[in-house]
Design a protein around this motif. Sequence first.
Motif, PDB file in Angstrom:
ATOM      1  N   TRP A 123       0.822  -1.209   0.000  1.00  0.00           N
ATOM      2  CA  TRP A 123       0.000   0.000   0.000  1.00  0.00           C
ATOM      3  C   TRP A 123       0.866   1.272   0.000  1.00  0.00           C
ATOM      4  O   TRP A 123       0.430   2.339   0.446  1.00  0.00           O
ATOM      5  CB  TRP A 123      -0.927   0.001   1.225  1.00  0.00           C
ATOM      6  N   ALA A 124       2.114   1.172  -0.506  1.00  0.00           N
ATOM      7  CA  ALA A 124       3.051   2.307  -0.457  1.00  0.00           C
ATOM      8  C   ALA A 124       2.432   3.571  -1.050  1.00  0.00           C
ATOM      9  O   ALA A 124       1.775   3.534  -2.091  1.00  0.00           O
ATOM     10  CB  ALA A 124       4.332   1.958  -1.202  1.00  0.00           C
ATOM     11  N   ARG A 125       2.648   4.683  -0.369  1.00  0.00           N
ATOM     12  CA  ARG A 125       2.144   5.983  -0.803  1.00  0.00           C
ATOM     13  C   ARG A 125       3.213   6.714  -1.627  1.00  0.00           C
ATOM     14  O   ARG A 125       2.921   7.576  -2.426  1.00  0.00           O
ATOM     15  CB  ARG A 125       1.807   6.794   0.451  1.00  0.00           C
ATOM     16  N   TYR A 126       4.501   6.354  -1.371  1.00  0.00           N
ATOM     17  CA  TYR A 126       5.617   7.022  -2.041  1.00  0.00           C
ATOM     18  C   TYR A 126       6.316   6.040  -2.983  1.00  0.00           C
ATOM     19  O   TYR A 126       6.228   4.819  -2.796  1.00  0.00           O
ATOM     20  CB  TYR A 126       6.621   7.539  -1.000  1.00  0.00           C
ATOM     21  N   PRO A 127       7.058   6.565  -3.989  1.00  0.00           N
ATOM     22  CA  PRO A 127       7.773   5.667  -4.908  1.00  0.00           C
ATOM     23  C   PRO A 127       8.754   4.760  -4.173  1.00  0.00           C
ATOM     24  O   PRO A 127       8.987   3.630  -4.584  1.00  0.00           O
ATOM     25  CB  PRO A 127       8.507   6.626  -5.844  1.00  0.00           C
ATOM     26  N   PHE A 128       9.351   5.264  -3.087  1.00  0.00           N
ATOM     27  CA  PHE A 128      10.268   4.451  -2.277  1.00  0.00           C
ATOM     28  C   PHE A 128       9.799   4.546  -0.829  1.00  0.00           C
ATOM     29  O   PHE A 128       9.828   5.629  -0.245  1.00  0.00           O
ATOM     30  CB  PHE A 128      11.712   4.947  -2.416  1.00  0.00           C
ATOM     31  N   GLU A 129       9.326   3.438  -0.290  1.00  0.00           N
ATOM     32  CA  GLU A 129       8.759   3.461   1.062  1.00  0.00           C
ATOM     33  C   GLU A 129       9.056   2.141   1.763  1.00  0.00           C
ATOM     34  O   GLU A 129       8.930   1.073   1.159  1.00  0.00           O
ATOM     35  CB  GLU A 129       7.238   3.684   0.970  1.00  0.00           C
ATOM     36  N   ILE A 130       9.520   2.223   3.001  1.00  0.00           N
ATOM     37  CA  ILE A 130       9.815   1.023   3.796  1.00  0.00           C
ATOM     38  C   ILE A 130       9.129   1.163   5.152  1.00  0.00           C
ATOM     39  O   ILE A 130       9.162   2.240   5.754  1.00  0.00           O
ATOM     40  CB  ILE A 130      11.344   0.860   4.001  1.00  0.00           C
ATOM     41  N   TRP A 131       8.505   0.102   5.620  1.00  0.00           N
ATOM     42  CA  TRP A 131       7.923   0.080   6.967  1.00  0.00           C
ATOM     43  C   TRP A 131       8.776  -0.819   7.853  1.00  0.00           C
ATOM     44  O   TRP A 131       9.265  -1.860   7.400  1.00  0.00           O
ATOM     45  CB  TRP A 131       6.492  -0.467   6.933  1.00  0.00           C
ATOM     46  N   ILE A 132       8.934  -0.406   9.110  1.00  0.00           N
ATOM     47  CA  ILE A 132       9.660  -1.206  10.102  1.00  0.00           C
ATOM     48  C   ILE A 132       8.672  -1.500  11.225  1.00  0.00           C
ATOM     49  O   ILE A 132       8.208  -0.569  11.891  1.00  0.00           O
ATOM     50  CB  ILE A 132      10.875  -0.424  10.648  1.00  0.00           C
ATOM     51  N   VAL A 133       8.315  -2.766  11.399  1.00  0.00           N
ATOM     52  CA  VAL A 133       7.213  -3.120  12.305  1.00  0.00           C
ATOM     53  C   VAL A 133       7.636  -4.258  13.236  1.00  0.00           C
ATOM     54  O   VAL A 133       8.130  -5.288  12.770  1.00  0.00           O
ATOM     55  CB  VAL A 133       5.971  -3.564  11.484  1.00  0.00           C
ATOM     56  N   PRO A 134       7.443  -4.091  14.561  1.00  0.00           N
ATOM     57  CA  PRO A 134       7.706  -5.212  15.474  1.00  0.00           C
ATOM     58  C   PRO A 134       6.586  -6.242  15.364  1.00  0.00           C
ATOM     59  O   PRO A 134       5.454  -5.897  15.020  1.00  0.00           O
ATOM     60  CB  PRO A 134       7.705  -4.546  16.856  1.00  0.00           C
ATOM     61  N   HIS A 135       6.900  -7.517  15.644  1.00  0.00           N
ATOM     62  CA  HIS A 135       5.850  -8.546  15.593  1.00  0.00           C
ATOM     63  C   HIS A 135       4.837  -8.354  16.723  1.00  0.00           C
ATOM     64  O   HIS A 135       3.652  -8.601  16.557  1.00  0.00           O
ATOM     65  CB  HIS A 135       6.466  -9.946  15.713  1.00  0.00           C
TER      66      HIS A 135
END
Length: 306
Positions: free
Chosen positions: A254-266
Amino acid sequence: MTDPLHEDGATAITSVAADGLYRATVPRGEGRRLYLFSRLARSYRLFDGLPSVTGGSAHFRQHPLTGEWISYSGVRQGRTFLPQTAECPLCAMTSGELKTDIPVDDYEVAIFTNRFAALTEEASPPPDMILETRPGTGICEVVSYSADHQASLSTIEPDRVALLLDALAIRCTELMANADIAYVMPFENRGREIGVTLDHPHGQIYALPHIPDRIKKAADAFRTDDPLAGLSQRLPEQLVLAKNKSGIAFVPPWARYPFEIWIVPHQQVADLAALGAEARADMAAPVRTAPGEHDGAFESAIAFPL
Ligand SMILES: [Zn+2]
């Protein structure tokens, strides 16, 4: 704790054990504070640093269509703008000559009150305008995670990232305990292209008197369910950049930007403190991955908000 003056005007200060790490707290005048975090006990040579900046009449104005509160502060106009490396306010001090905002001879992670704060604890009354205004109550801090002017989040050691996350957990908890604060956001903006005025790698913490609408909406999504539950099993493999037993870094479908990374804890937790020291140490790997992947894709240090 302070000791007598050295010949060059420096004072010796030592850290004390707190919350699984060591911290030295340095009052900097006008209500400003400097916190120095380290994994082991250590001492610092403290010099006389840069003085306070006052004024700016920080306040919020309400957007007439969306209802959002927008921050205004004249003092930001006077902030240090792209100084020469030798005059960098985030570098350590080697003598009493060139003053900085972190006036010690060396440090690991430093968090201090922003001299050019967009929000202040003792905000003055807001101006009378044709729209709704509020005092600019809040706290703005700067976070430096290396005395090395050329460092970056992806090149510092994982242990340093873990120390940074531990220090942020402590400061965010302390700031949230303030009765005037409703939301605390640690972040890093990197790169001149997006308006960063200091090249020395650094982040910031904004403690706000309200929860921004976009955050409120995202938080509401967790009231009845965990929309990110089982994500690491559901994501296509080519979108996963780093994964370990505590968290994951990935490109969101569901990236909003051309380059996007999410960092999410379990684990679904309320904040960094609730994550716990072991999981925060594990999260150092995915946190280091995001800027490294971006830099690798462009073969240069790329600008980003984190
Ligand atoms: Zn520097």
